[in-house]
Design a protein around this motif. Structure first.
Motif, short mmCIF file in Angstrom:
data_model
loop_
_atom_site.label_atom_id
_atom_site.label_comp_id
_atom_site.label_asym_id
_atom_site.label_seq_id
_atom_site.Cartn_x
_atom_site.Cartn_y
_atom_site.Cartn_z
N ALA A 231 38.62 5.81 18.17
CA ALA A 231 37.78 4.79 17.55
C ALA A 231 37.98 3.45 18.24
O ALA A 231 37.02 2.72 18.54
N ARG A 232 39.23 3.11 18.49
CA ARG A 232 39.55 1.84 19.16
C ARG A 232 38.89 1.77 20.54
O ARG A 232 38.29 0.76 20.91
N GLU A 233 39.01 2.85 21.30
CA GLU A 233 38.44 2.86 22.65
C GLU A 233 36.92 2.71 22.62
O GLU A 233 36.33 2.17 23.57
N ALA A 234 36.29 3.16 21.55
CA ALA A 234 34.84 3.06 21.43
C ALA A 234 34.39 1.77 20.75
O ALA A 234 33.19 1.56 20.54
N GLY A 235 35.35 0.90 20.40
CA GLY A 235 35.01 -0.38 19.78
C GLY A 235 34.89 -0.32 18.27
O GLY A 235 34.29 -1.22 17.66
N PHE A 236 35.48 0.71 17.65
CA PHE A 236 35.40 0.87 16.21
C PHE A 236 36.79 0.84 15.57
O PHE A 236 37.81 0.98 16.25
N VAL A 237 36.80 0.68 14.26
CA VAL A 237 37.99 0.86 13.45
C VAL A 237 37.60 1.80 12.31
O VAL A 237 36.45 1.79 11.86
N ILE A 238 38.53 2.64 11.86
CA ILE A 238 38.24 3.56 10.77
C ILE A 238 38.62 2.91 9.44
O ILE A 238 39.74 2.43 9.27
N LYS A 239 37.68 2.90 8.51
CA LYS A 239 37.90 2.36 7.17
C LYS A 239 37.39 3.36 6.14
O LYS A 239 36.39 4.05 6.36
N LEU A 240 38.07 3.43 5.00
CA LEU A 240 37.53 4.20 3.88
C LEU A 240 36.50 3.30 3.19
O LEU A 240 36.86 2.27 2.62
#
Length: 438
Positions: free
Chosen positions: A240-249
């Motif tokens: 996710a980080r490499e794709a520019g995202f962060v995981i959130k519930l």
């Protein structure tokens, strides 16, 4: 000193929040009286065991095990016991005798809200529950009152501090879920049994409450699609980080059917959020609710989603509101759930997926996968491929594919994942995450 009218306040429960509410009522009585226009007299505190140890030193004579007598002799009832029973019976008893009720009980409101609101309406009382959805964050009043003349289109919320703490630590440190969960339990962020948090039950209860307010429709808890975070791995966080995202519930409450018959979707799941989205920057055990409305535009509510004194702040705000209503007179304001919009299953929602696969690194695999996706009307938006060297010393290599899809219905995307899972060209479906907030 102004000679204010006195209102008797019954407190049910003296846990982390209840003891703080009692302490603040006793310490700041004069200030609260000036704000409410009435002196708030703590008539008693109903508990199961009057001798149980508590975090706050409170006068022992206030404690009682006779909740019923305390309730029927009071003007305002504060329910902070938690759970369904006897909290439900106590609230209905209070409403039946005409008292206003303040509660932080999300589980009760998510399962028995309509019954409680109807009981209040029958006698002209009010139910206040600012602390039930996001702790100290003022979100209930804005949805119920400030945005009542607008059309809320969508809510995305981080409404569980425990899961946000875990995912934020995993994102910042590259740690594994189990290790961070153990730390969260040691620090008091997670319960010994963390199921309600990590499996999304707590967030689903709050989503039901928020959606009911935003869309003026009673949303039963069983209509909320729920997934937890126990399957989130350190590798998924890194991808996710490499794709520019962060995981959130996320708790997502959405109005559907633009240009046609309207419906709503209410769901909770771990999702990829762009790192530059306001929700992507919510760290630690904090909560945040992002509201999109037609006229007001985008609104962000951020702050502590839990904690005894923080939640007590929201509870006391409700108590002051209840006191002001007593002084002004008139009937309470009922809940607006008359829109009766249909609630659709998650399969109807338009979304996009990020799918991570391990496949054989050989000719024709990419074409086969594209075909499996397109068979259900799913198209590829992005594709990242990395080679995985063979671990057995042979020349046979695998490839890891990170596929971002275009938007499609969740049912179509889910069926595509099923086809990939059953395909001979796919060695393993590593992860599947939805993308929100783009």
């Amino acid at each position: 000193m102004t000679d204010y009218r006195r209102l008797r306040v019954a407190l049910l429960g003296a846990g982390a929040v209840g003891s703080q509410v009692a302490s603040l009522l006793l310490r700041h009585g004069d200030e609260l009286a000036d704000r409410a226009g009435a002196r708030l007299e703590l008539a008693g505190i109903a508990v199961r065991d009057v001798d149980a140890p508590r975090d706050v030193d409170l006068p022992r004579e206030l404690f009682t095990t006779d909740a019923e007598t305390l309730i029927t002799g009071s003007d305002i009832v504060i329910e902070l016991m938690g759970g369904i029973e006897p909290a439900r019976s106590h609230i209905l008893l209070g409403l039946g005798s005409g008292t206003d009720v303040v509660t932080a009980n999300k589980a009760l409101l998510a399962t028995h809200g309509p019954e409680i609101y109807e009981a209040a309406e029958r006698v002209g009382a009010s139910v206040y529950y600012e602390a039930a959805a996001a702790g100290a964050i003022p979100i209930i009043r804005p949805l119920r009152d400030s945005l009542a003349g607008d059309r809320v289109v969508r809510i995305m919320g981080i409404v569980n501090g425990t899961t946000n703490y875990i995912l934020d630590r995993m994102d910042g440190e590259g740690a594994d879920f189990a290790d961070v969960l153990a730390d969260a339990q040691r620090l008091g962020y997670a319960e010994a049994d963390p199921t309600a948090d990590v499996e999304g039950y707590d967030a689903a209860q709050k989503a039901a409450i928020l959606a009911s307010l935003a869309f003026h429709t009673a949303v039963p808890l069983e209509a909320v699609h729920r997934e937890g975070i126990t399957g989130v791995t350190a590798d998924m966080i890194e991808e996710a980080r490499e794709a520019g995202f962060v995981i959130k519930l996320l708790a997502v409450c959405e109005r559907l059917g633009e240009g046609g018959p309207e419906s709503i979707s209410v769901r909770v799941y771990p999702a990829l959020v762009p790192r530059d989205h306001p929700l992507g920057a919510v760290h630690g055990a904090n909560n945040a609710v992002f509201v999109e409305a037609e006229a007001a535009g985008s609104l962000m509510f951020y702050g502590a989603g839990a904690g005894g004194v923080q939640t007590a702040s929201a509870v006391l705000g409700d108590v002051v509101s209840a006191a002001r209503r007593h002084i002004a007179g008139g009937t309470g304001v009922g809940e607006s759930t008359r829109a009766n919009l249909p609630i659709v299953s998650i399969g109807h929602v338009l979304t996009r997926y990020q799918i991570t696969l391990e496949v054989s690194d050989e000719a024709g695999v990419l074409a086969a996968i594209a075909g499996l996706l397109s068979d259900g009307g799913v198209s590829v938006a992005t594709l990242v491929q990395t080679v995985i060297p063979a671990s057995d010393g042979t020349d046979r290599e695998s490839a890891r594919l990170i596929i971002g899809t275009h938007r499609a219905t969740d049912s179509a995307l889910s069926a595509a994942v099923d086809r990939l899972t059953a395909s001979d060209v796919v060695e393993r479906v590593v992860s599947v995450l939805r993308v929100e907030g783009e």
